[in-house]
Motif scaffolding. Sequence first.
Motif, mmCIF file in Angstrom:
data_model
loop_
_atom_site.group_PDB
_atom_site.id
_atom_site.type_symbol
_atom_site.label_atom_id
_atom_site.label_comp_id
_atom_site.label_asym_id
_atom_site.label_seq_id
_atom_site.Cartn_x
_atom_site.Cartn_y
_atom_site.Cartn_z
ATOM 1 N N ASP A 1 0.808 -1.217 0.000
ATOM 2 C CA ASP A 1 0.000 0.000 0.000
ATOM 3 C C ASP A 1 0.842 1.268 0.000
ATOM 4 N N PHE A 2 2.108 1.167 0.457
ATOM 5 C CA PHE A 2 2.984 2.337 0.450
ATOM 6 C C PHE A 2 3.606 2.587 -0.925
ATOM 7 N N LYS A 3 3.591 1.559 -1.776
ATOM 8 C CA LYS A 3 4.162 1.689 -3.124
ATOM 9 C C LYS A 3 5.581 2.282 -3.084
ATOM 10 N N LEU A 4 6.391 1.701 -2.241
ATOM 11 C CA LEU A 4 7.758 2.216 -2.053
ATOM 12 C C LEU A 4 8.619 1.971 -3.284
ATOM 13 N N ASP A 5 9.410 2.960 -3.633
ATOM 14 C CA ASP A 5 10.422 2.812 -4.676
ATOM 15 C C ASP A 5 11.693 2.322 -3.990
ATOM 16 N N LEU A 6 11.903 1.017 -4.027
ATOM 17 C CA LEU A 6 13.015 0.427 -3.281
ATOM 18 C C LEU A 6 14.363 0.914 -3.798
ATOM 19 N N GLY A 7 14.459 1.163 -5.103
ATOM 20 C CA GLY A 7 15.697 1.711 -5.646
ATOM 21 C C GLY A 7 15.989 3.079 -5.060
ATOM 22 N N ALA A 8 14.954 3.902 -4.914
ATOM 23 C CA ALA A 8 15.132 5.235 -4.338
ATOM 24 C C ALA A 8 15.500 5.148 -2.863
ATOM 25 N N VAL A 9 14.882 4.210 -2.148
ATOM 26 C CA VAL A 9 15.225 4.019 -0.728
ATOM 27 C C VAL A 9 16.693 3.639 -0.583
ATOM 28 N N ALA A 10 17.122 2.662 -1.388
ATOM 29 C CA ALA A 10 18.511 2.213 -1.311
ATOM 30 C C ALA A 10 19.470 3.352 -1.645
ATOM 31 N N GLU A 11 19.132 4.124 -2.673
ATOM 32 C CA GLU A 11 19.995 5.247 -3.064
ATOM 33 C C GLU A 11 20.062 6.289 -1.956
ATOM 34 N N MET A 12 18.936 6.583 -1.322
ATOM 35 C CA MET A 12 18.924 7.535 -0.222
ATOM 36 C C MET A 12 19.772 7.060 0.946
ATOM 37 N N TRP A 13 19.637 5.771 1.278
ATOM 38 C CA TRP A 13 20.408 5.220 2.389
ATOM 39 C C TRP A 13 21.913 5.287 2.151
ATOM 40 N N ARG A 14 22.322 5.309 0.889
ATOM 41 C CA ARG A 14 23.754 5.347 0.575
ATOM 42 C C ARG A 14 24.439 6.613 1.078
ATOM 43 N N HIS A 15 23.654 7.643 1.383
ATOM 44 C CA HIS A 15 24.235 8.949 1.706
ATOM 45 C C HIS A 15 23.865 9.359 3.125
ATOM 46 N N GLY A 16 24.804 9.180 4.044
ATOM 47 C CA GLY A 16 24.624 9.660 5.405
ATOM 48 C C GLY A 16 24.050 8.662 6.388
ATOM 49 N N SER A 17 23.435 7.574 5.915
ATOM 50 C CA SER A 17 22.817 6.650 6.855
ATOM 51 C C SER A 17 23.868 5.734 7.483
ATOM 52 N N VAL A 18 23.505 5.164 8.622
ATOM 53 C CA VAL A 18 24.441 4.280 9.317
ATOM 54 C C VAL A 18 24.527 2.905 8.668
ATOM 55 N N VAL A 19 23.651 2.596 7.721
ATOM 56 C CA VAL A 19 23.692 1.283 7.072
ATOM 57 C C VAL A 19 24.330 1.356 5.686
#
Length: 304
Positions: free
Chosen positions: A200-218
């Motif tokens: 139901d959230f229709k998440l763009d997993l590619g966008a999530v992964a790309e966002m996490w690449r910058h600044g996140s602890v993972v």
Amino acid sequence: MELGLIGLGRMGANMARRLRKGGIGVVAWNRNADVTKDLANETGLKAANSLEDLVSRLKTPRIVWLMLPAGDVTQQHLDQLAPRLAPGDIVVDGANSYYKDSMRRGQALAAKKLHYIDAGVSGGVWGLENGYALMLGGEKAAMEHLTPIIKVLAPAPDKGWLHCGPVGSGHFVKMVHNGIEYGMMQAYAEGFALMKAREDFKLDLGAVAEMWRHGSVVRSWLLDLTAEFLALDQELQGIAPYVADSGEGRWTALEGIEQGVPTPVMSLALMMRFASQGKDEYADRLLAMMRRGFGGHATKEKTK
């Protein structure tokens, strides 16, 4: 400086390319002579036509680096190579060998007055461009002789490589490295599967992964690779749900048991790889039958 290189699989060939770019002479031998000749034409390395030829072309003390599959293949080549070497020569085992095998091999070669260095190598297909992480075990004197070569293969002369300790320690550290890798990969896989399930959230997993690449602890190199392929295909319908295990994850789990050190994440990640290989199908069928037996729960018929 020059070394002999035995084995020109993808990683061995890329190591040869990096060495040649760094000004290190390479005498190479591969069971497939055409592979050696093609790489010689590309890089200028010297193509040996046999183990004897390879050894004869190297100046003493010789350095011979084996980049072969771990296990019997590496052992067979060591058995053939050792009688052709002279005291003081150095043998480097760059396979993902079991560290206890490396300790045994080191003792056997030391009895012949030969030096053995176990080299855990990480970097995969990106090593040619970015350099290889190198975890090395062996005598200090042999390591000092090998260091100029290591500095060319590593990401930088002073980074990405370590003389870990005595023979066996390099492959031991690489074994644990790969066990950690299993756990990291499993965590990423579970997390993205959980997000995909929330339709139901229709998440763009590619966008999530790309966002996490910058600044996140993972953020990590594994996440970089994940972001890259998810940007192209989030469904992965063409990929079979089968994950192989190379053996190092098994050794890591066994080491935890032998040492009495809890390694639940790495061990469970290994078990999940077994599950992906269909090794839990019978157990799942039994579980379904148990549920039907005690609670009358329906079972699903297997579809072809």
